[in-house]
Design a protein around this motif. Structure first.
Motif: not given
Length: 116
Positions: A40-51
């Motif tokens: 998101a703007p101004g935020k760190e990249r974050e994990f959502v999901a993995l498979i």
């Protein structure tokens, strides 16, 4: 080398749904764990999901659990992210990634905007 191309992003109202796709080429896709991340703007990249490579194992961030489903079709070299009950805080650029001893390969991202 691996190429990952995301698609399916867009503008959606709160409570709506989107399905993101990530098409892979250049390597044996079916051998690797795949993941989705977002920034998101101004935020760190974050994990959502993995498979996992087989699709048997999945894992989700707490923030999306119950609203998001990751899946893959190894015959099509594609991984999907079905997102339901979207919230404004889900607004971000979504990236897929291939894990080869680490999240080494990334797509260019697809924008998801949740707004009324």
């Amino acid at each position: 080398q691996v190429q990952l191309v995301e698609s399916g992003g867009g503008l959606v109202r709160p409570g709506g749904s989107l399905r993101l796709s990530c098409a892979a080429s250049g390597r044996t896709f079916s051998s690797y764990t795949m993941g989705w991340f977002r920034q998101a703007p101004g935020k760190e990249r974050e994990f959502v999901a993995l498979i996992s490579w087989s699709g048997v194992s999945t894992n989700y961030a707490d923030s999306v659990k119950g609203r998001v489903t990751i899946s893959r079709d190894n015959a099509k070299n594609t991984v999907y992210l079905q997102m339901n009950s979207l919230k404004p805080e889900d607004t971000a650029v979504y990236y897929c990634s291939l894990n080869q001893g680490g999240w080494n390969y990334w797509g260019q991202g697809t924008q998801v905007t949740v707004s009324s």
